[in-house]
Design a protein around this motif. Structure first.
Motif, short mmCIF file in Angstrom:
data_model
loop_
_atom_site.label_atom_id
_atom_site.label_comp_id
_atom_site.label_asym_id
_atom_site.label_seq_id
_atom_site.Cartn_x
_atom_site.Cartn_y
_atom_site.Cartn_z
N SER A 1 -76.98 9.24 17.53
CA SER A 1 -78.17 9.25 16.28
C SER A 1 -78.39 10.77 16.05
N GLY A 2 -77.84 11.92 16.57
CA GLY A 2 -78.16 13.22 16.36
C GLY A 2 -79.54 13.54 16.58
N VAL A 3 -80.48 12.68 17.41
CA VAL A 3 -81.66 13.23 17.63
C VAL A 3 -81.53 14.46 18.88
N VAL A 4 -80.81 14.11 19.72
CA VAL A 4 -80.35 15.23 20.64
C VAL A 4 -79.01 15.92 20.07
N PRO A 5 -78.99 16.98 19.83
CA PRO A 5 -78.02 18.06 19.18
C PRO A 5 -76.79 18.02 20.47
N ALA B 1 -90.74 18.16 30.01
CA ALA B 1 -90.13 18.18 28.76
C ALA B 1 -91.29 18.72 27.84
N PHE B 2 -92.40 18.22 27.75
CA PHE B 2 -93.59 18.75 26.82
C PHE B 2 -93.92 20.00 26.96
N VAL B 3 -94.21 20.47 28.40
CA VAL B 3 -94.37 21.97 28.67
C VAL B 3 -93.11 22.94 28.27
N GLY B 4 -92.05 22.42 28.84
CA GLY B 4 -90.74 23.12 28.45
C GLY B 4 -90.53 23.55 26.86
N VAL B 5 -91.11 22.82 26.02
CA VAL B 5 -90.84 22.73 24.52
C VAL B 5 -91.88 23.91 24.29
N LEU B 6 -93.15 23.93 24.70
CA LEU B 6 -94.26 24.61 24.44
C LEU B 6 -94.13 26.01 24.87
N VAL B 7 -93.33 26.24 26.42
CA VAL B 7 -93.09 27.30 26.61
C VAL B 7 -92.00 28.31 25.83
N ALA B 8 -91.02 27.14 25.34
CA ALA B 8 -89.94 28.08 24.32
C ALA B 8 -90.60 28.11 23.02
N SER B 9 -91.94 28.13 22.72
CA SER B 9 -92.19 28.62 21.57
C SER B 9 -92.41 27.66 20.56
N SER C 1 -93.68 24.05 18.69
CA SER C 1 -94.99 23.35 18.33
C SER C 1 -95.64 22.14 19.16
N ALA C 2 -96.67 21.95 19.24
CA ALA C 2 -97.04 20.72 20.03
C ALA C 2 -96.56 19.39 19.38
N ALA C 3 -96.29 19.32 18.05
CA ALA C 3 -95.96 17.96 17.67
C ALA C 3 -94.47 18.11 18.25
N GLN C 4 -93.73 19.07 18.19
CA GLN C 4 -92.28 19.11 18.49
C GLN C 4 -92.10 18.96 20.23
N ALA C 5 -92.97 19.12 20.83
CA ALA C 5 -93.28 19.01 22.33
C ALA C 5 -93.57 17.55 22.53
N ALA C 6 -94.34 16.85 21.74
CA ALA C 6 -94.97 15.64 22.07
C ALA C 6 -93.60 14.63 21.57
N ALA C 7 -92.83 15.15 20.61
CA ALA C 7 -91.65 14.06 20.01
C ALA C 7 -90.67 13.98 21.08
N VAL C 8 -90.36 15.37 21.71
CA VAL C 8 -89.22 15.36 22.86
C VAL C 8 -89.89 14.52 23.87
N LEU D 1 -89.28 10.77 23.33
CA LEU D 1 -87.92 10.33 23.60
C LEU D 1 -87.84 10.27 24.90
N VAL D 2 -87.96 11.43 25.59
CA VAL D 2 -87.32 11.28 27.18
C VAL D 2 -88.20 10.19 27.91
N LEU D 3 -89.52 9.91 27.75
CA LEU D 3 -89.97 8.73 28.30
C LEU D 3 -89.58 7.47 28.09
N LEU D 4 -89.48 7.30 26.94
CA LEU D 4 -89.09 6.02 26.32
C LEU D 4 -87.47 5.83 26.89
N GLY D 5 -86.74 6.86 26.75
CA GLY D 5 -85.34 6.77 27.23
C GLY D 5 -85.29 6.55 28.95
N LEU D 6 -86.07 7.13 29.65
CA LEU D 6 -86.26 7.13 30.95
C LEU D 6 -86.70 5.32 31.40
N MET D 7 -87.58 5.03 30.50
CA MET D 7 -87.81 3.20 30.87
C MET D 7 -86.60 2.46 30.57
#
Length: 261
Positions: free
Chosen positions: A111-115, A198-206, A208-215, A218-224
């Motif tokens: 899908s291209g969601v994950v590079p 995943a959320f904390v990792g995106v925030l630590v990598a500078s 945005s909160a929106a990007q962190a939430a999106a990632v 994606l991870v949580l739904l994929g895990l389910m």
């Protein structure tokens, strides 16, 4: 802020204090050997040091990143088999872990969601793999425990005309499903009780909160999905007698004298 933990004397000192405190709690509350915490800490430091060196080189290329993910997959399968106590039959759990990964990771990449880059594939794939491994090992262990505890009920079901598979499945279906509860609870309470990695990792990598939430979504739904597929396959493998534990074999199977049915 680019990092919440910079290697140095301060970090090393804090880690020593944390391990010493954990050891003191083990000793004071008599929770087990006082070597557990120091041993685990030393192993973690050694493993992560090696992994950091390997990843620094491997993440530069997609092929080497996929090789790293393959090694992680093998380790996850061996760990799941070991935790389930399934012995050599635990090799069949490769199908369960593989089913979970196959249901999620290709879709994310296509899908291209994950590079299609190592720096994205390994972290996301590792998170999915870790959750899948945990669900697989829990489902297998609890299913085999249920067959041990309810052996008489399995025999009774066989005497009523049920097949080996159906008799076992009646005993393990609800028990195996419990392996999905941690993942479901994590998804339900994310943001309210915890902020996952995943959320904390995106925030630590500078990010945005929106990007962190999106990632994280994606991870949580994929895990389910991955965990549901893994548990479904694990349940079927145990019900068919492919994954078994010494002594956890129905009377019909023993009489037939076969390794599986």
């Amino acid at each position: 802020m680019n990092s919440v933990a910079t290697p140095g004397i301060g970090l090393a000192a804090l880690c020593v204090v944390l391990v010493a405190a954990a050891t003191a709690v083990y000793w004071g509350a008599d929770l087990g050997s006082i070597t557990v915490a120091p041993g685990a800490a030393l192993r973690a430091v050694a493993q992560l040091s090696v992994v950091a060196l390997v990843l620094a080189a491997a993440l530069a290329h997609l092929w080497s990143s996929l090789l790293v993910l393959l090694v992680m997959f093998i380790a996850a399968t061996l760990t799941a088999a070991g935790r389930a106590g399934a012995g050599v039959s635990g090799g069949w759990l490769t199908l369960a872990v593989g089913a979970g990964m196959a249901a999620v990771l290709p879709a994310m990449l296509v899908s291209g969601v994950v590079p299609m880059t190592g720096v994205a594939v390994v972290p996301v794939g590792g998170i999915i793999l870790g959750g899948t491994m945990t669900a697989t090992s829990l489902a297998a262990r609890r299913s085999l425990d249920a067959l041990t505890q309810r052996r008489g009920e399995v025999e009774a079901a066989l005497s009523l005309g049920l097949t080996d598979r159906d008799a076992r499945l009646e005993m393990i279906r609800s028990t195996a499903a419990d392996a999905l509860l941690p993942g479901v609870d994590q998804t339900r309470t994310v943001g309210l009780v915890t902020l996952p990695g995943a959320f904390v990792g995106v925030l630590v990598a500078s990010g945005s909160a929106a990007q962190a939430a999106a990632v994280q979504i994606l991870v949580l739904l994929g895990l389910m999905l991955a965990q549901a597929c893994a548990v479904a396959v694990t349940t079927e493998l145990v019900a068919r007698g492919r994954v078994w534990r010494s002594g956890v074999i129905s009377g019909a199977r023993r009489r037939a004298g076969c390794g599986s049915r």
